[in-house]
Design a protein around this motif. Structure first.
Motif, PDB file in Angstrom:
ATOM      1  N   ALA A 147       0.838  -1.206   0.000  1.00  0.00           N
ATOM      2  CA  ALA A 147       0.000   0.000   0.000  1.00  0.00           C
ATOM      3  C   ALA A 147       0.873   1.257   0.000  1.00  0.00           C
ATOM      4  O   ALA A 147       0.564   2.249  -0.680  1.00  0.00           O
ATOM      5  CB  ALA A 147      -0.916  -0.005   1.227  1.00  0.00           C
ATOM      6  N   MET A 148       1.983   1.216   0.741  1.00  0.00           N
ATOM      7  CA  MET A 148       2.875   2.386   0.803  1.00  0.00           C
ATOM      8  C   MET A 148       3.467   2.686  -0.575  1.00  0.00           C
ATOM      9  O   MET A 148       3.483   3.828  -1.022  1.00  0.00           O
ATOM     10  CB  MET A 148       4.002   2.113   1.810  1.00  0.00           C
ATOM     11  N   SER A 242      -6.946  -9.760   1.862  1.00  0.00           N
ATOM     12  CA  SER A 242      -8.049  -9.083   2.540  1.00  0.00           C
ATOM     13  C   SER A 242      -7.589  -7.742   3.123  1.00  0.00           C
ATOM     14  O   SER A 242      -8.337  -6.762   3.111  1.00  0.00           O
ATOM     15  CB  SER A 242      -8.683 -10.036   3.560  1.00  0.00           C
ATOM     16  N   LEU A 243      -6.329  -7.666   3.577  1.00  0.00           N
ATOM     17  CA  LEU A 243      -5.811  -6.382   4.088  1.00  0.00           C
ATOM     18  C   LEU A 243      -5.640  -5.371   2.947  1.00  0.00           C
ATOM     19  O   LEU A 243      -5.886  -4.171   3.129  1.00  0.00           O
ATOM     20  CB  LEU A 243      -4.478  -6.589   4.814  1.00  0.00           C
ATOM     21  N   LEU A 247      -7.264  -1.709   2.718  1.00  0.00           N
ATOM     22  CA  LEU A 247      -6.475  -0.486   2.496  1.00  0.00           C
ATOM     23  C   LEU A 247      -6.864   0.213   1.189  1.00  0.00           C
ATOM     24  O   LEU A 247      -6.323   1.272   0.862  1.00  0.00           O
ATOM     25  CB  LEU A 247      -4.979  -0.838   2.458  1.00  0.00           C
ATOM     26  N   GLY A 248      -7.756  -0.422   0.437  1.00  0.00           N
ATOM     27  CA  GLY A 248      -8.223   0.198  -0.809  1.00  0.00           C
ATOM     28  C   GLY A 248      -7.186   0.183  -1.922  1.00  0.00           C
ATOM     29  O   GLY A 248      -7.202   1.041  -2.805  1.00  0.00           O
ATOM     30  N   VAL A 249      -6.252  -0.792  -1.891  1.00  0.00           N
ATOM     31  CA  VAL A 249      -5.255  -0.886  -2.958  1.00  0.00           C
ATOM     32  C   VAL A 249      -5.830  -1.740  -4.089  1.00  0.00           C
ATOM     33  O   VAL A 249      -6.187  -2.895  -3.857  1.00  0.00           O
ATOM     34  CB  VAL A 249      -3.955  -1.561  -2.450  1.00  0.00           C
ATOM     35  N   PRO A 250      -5.921  -1.200  -5.299  1.00  0.00           N
ATOM     36  CA  PRO A 250      -6.417  -2.033  -6.392  1.00  0.00           C
ATOM     37  C   PRO A 250      -5.345  -3.044  -6.787  1.00  0.00           C
ATOM     38  O   PRO A 250      -4.195  -2.661  -6.987  1.00  0.00           O
ATOM     39  CB  PRO A 250      -6.655  -1.031  -7.532  1.00  0.00           C
ATOM     40  N   PHE A 251      -5.652  -4.320  -6.826  1.00  0.00           N
ATOM     41  CA  PHE A 251      -4.626  -5.314  -7.170  1.00  0.00           C
ATOM     42  C   PHE A 251      -5.247  -6.428  -7.993  1.00  0.00           C
ATOM     43  O   PHE A 251      -6.473  -6.550  -8.086  1.00  0.00           O
ATOM     44  CB  PHE A 251      -3.998  -5.897  -5.895  1.00  0.00           C
ATOM     45  N   ARG A 252      -4.359  -7.215  -8.616  1.00  0.00           N
ATOM     46  CA  ARG A 252      -4.801  -8.382  -9.377  1.00  0.00           C
ATOM     47  C   ARG A 252      -3.937  -9.553  -8.945  1.00  0.00           C
ATOM     48  O   ARG A 252      -2.731  -9.400  -8.796  1.00  0.00           O
ATOM     49  CB  ARG A 252      -4.610  -8.092 -10.871  1.00  0.00           C
ATOM     50  N   GLU A 253      -4.555 -10.697  -8.707  1.00  0.00           N
ATOM     51  CA  GLU A 253      -3.777 -11.896  -8.402  1.00  0.00           C
ATOM     52  C   GLU A 253      -3.196 -12.434  -9.698  1.00  0.00           C
ATOM     53  O   GLU A 253      -3.894 -12.480 -10.704  1.00  0.00           O
ATOM     54  CB  GLU A 253      -4.674 -12.975  -7.793  1.00  0.00           C
TER      55      GLU A 253
END
Ligand code: AMP
Length: 424
Positions: A147-148, A242-243, A247-253
């Motif tokens: 997230a940082m 889930s964290l 934290l509202g980080v858009p991600f893709r597995e």
């Protein structure tokens, strides 16, 4: 004429027109990393070759064929660092940082060296910025770091940042997975490229990283690492996901993400960015968890998580900065006496917080105004015989075409008047 000498292939100069953008990125790094409690570490560029062979892994591209390794005059094998994670871990152990506090957060920036095939965004000397955290086994730090970095990239205007995450599991998970891979690829080995054939026996997970087109259909059918993860790795990874959502980080597995270095255990991630010259998507950052590296280098068992991003690539993907003035004030000097006055005045004004260039050469007024404009000075103050005689001059705001009359004898008053004209 003497023959010119050029820089070494793949190692670039950074000129003042480049470094402005670098400074903006570095300032953002300092600010963001400090806000998360990271301290900066600076380690030597050269380390013992053993550190990388043991730390990164003998069967990785970096150690096999990309390191700048040489013997010093005492016959020791030294290597110019190809990355910083191993060096940071060495320093963490050497300075017993674990004694000082249970959690250590380090960040670094510096040049790395890899003898790679060059293309846009791939050099032989390149800069990385990275972070390492020691002492936290929990999934919270995996998510916090991702997230940082995402926050940093967005804040400096990187375009279309994409976050990809995966887990490569523990060393035990991978022993089982490697066997699945070897069993799957061995009967198909004839259809694989030379590198893949070799790696099937040295480092079978690297086959998943291969970019050779003819290998792709074979790789597509390979068993997935996720299915081989043990319960603890799966639970840790689900917690990270889930964290990241919290934290509202858009991600893709990305189940195929394995990364090129051997030391990862558990979470791995990459961030890609859009840039036309780098291809549709370019990998700007990579990182992950490495819970066994510190111990394998002779330190105490220490969970760790880190990442590095390529500064050149990040800079390529950054928005153009608003064109900034290079100096606040250009002093145009007409005549020898004016040049002397300009030199003295600039010397007195700079400590009061102004960036100033006073013309030091005897050139025409026209040439000086043209230069002030071209260099992007915010304002111009002209000194000539009249100004010297009556002690007053005019400061002109170049872009806004405003001006103000100023007294030359009162330096603090003059500095205040220039700042107020420029709104700084
Ligand atoms: P790595 O240490 O290989 O995980 O790389 C992390 C990041 O460093 C990459 O995503 C790139 O942005 C950057 N990087 C790696 N190798 C190079 C290189 N040869 N030239 C420029 N940047 C690089």
């Amino acid at each position: 004429m003497a023959q010119t000498i050029t820089s070494v292939r793949g190692m670039n100069d950074l000129l003042p027109s480049d470094t402005r953008r670098w400074h903006r990125l570095e300032a953002a790094c300092r600010q963001v990393f400090a806000s998360y409690g990271y301290g900066e570490i600076r380690t030597p560029i050269v380390e013992s070759t053993d550190l990388f062979a043991r730390g990164i892994g003998e069967a990785t591209d970096i150690v096999e064929k990309e390191m700048y390794t040489f013997a010093d005059r005492g016959g020791r094998s030294l290597t110019m660092r190809p990355e910083m994670t191993a060096g940071c871990a060495r320093a963490y152990i050497e300075h017993s940082m674990h004694h000082a506090e249970p959690v250590t957060r380090l960040w670094y920036q510096g040049q790395m060296f890899r003898y790679e095939r060059m293309q846009t965004g791939r050099y032989r000397q390149f800069w990385q910025v990275g972070c390492e955290v020691y002492g936290i086994a929990d999934a919270t730090i995996d998510a916090e770091q991702i997230a940082m970095l995402h926050q940093l990239f967005v804040s400096v205007g990187l375009r279309d940042v994409e976050v990809l995450v995966n887990s490569v599991g523990t060393n035990e998970d991978r022993v089982a997975y490697r066997e699945h891979l070897v069993a799957y690829f061995s009967p198909l080995a004839d259809g694989l490229c030379g590198d893949c054939k070799r790696r099937l026996h040295t480092n079978p997970m690297r086959l998943l990283d291969c970019k050779v087109p003819s290998c792709q259909p074979i790789i597509a059918g390979a068993p997935q690492l996720r299915a081989a993860l043990g319960e603890a790795s799966t639970a840790h990874f689900n917690e990270v996901l889930s964290l990241l959502e919290a934290l509202g980080v858009p991600f893709r597995e990305d189940p195929k993400l394995v990364r090129g270095l051997d030391y990862y255990t558990g979470t791995v991630f990459e961030m890609k960015c859009y840039h036309p010259e780098l291809g549709a998507q370019s990998t700007v950052a990579g990182g992950g968890r490495y819970n066994t590296l510190v111990e394998s280098l002779g330190g105490p068992a220490t969970p760790a998580m880190g990442f590095a991003f390529g500064v050149e690539r990040a800079i390529l993907c950054m928005n153009e900065p608003q064109s900034e003035a290079t100096v606040d004030l250009f002093i145009a000097c007409l005549g020898d006496a004016a040049r002397k006055k300009g030199l003295v005045l600039a010397h007195a004004l700079r400590p009061l917080g102004l960036r100033i260039e006073s013309e030091l050469r005897a050139t025409s007024a026209k040439a000086q105004f043209k230069r002030a404009d071209k260099m992007g000075a915010a304002a111009v103050l002209t000194l000539g015989d009249d100004e010297l005689a009556n002690g007053n001059a005019v400061v002109k705001h170049l872009r806004e075409k405003r001006e103000r009359s100023v007294a030359l004898g009162d330096v603090p008053g003059l500095a205040a008047a220039i700042k107020s004209l420029l709104g700084i």
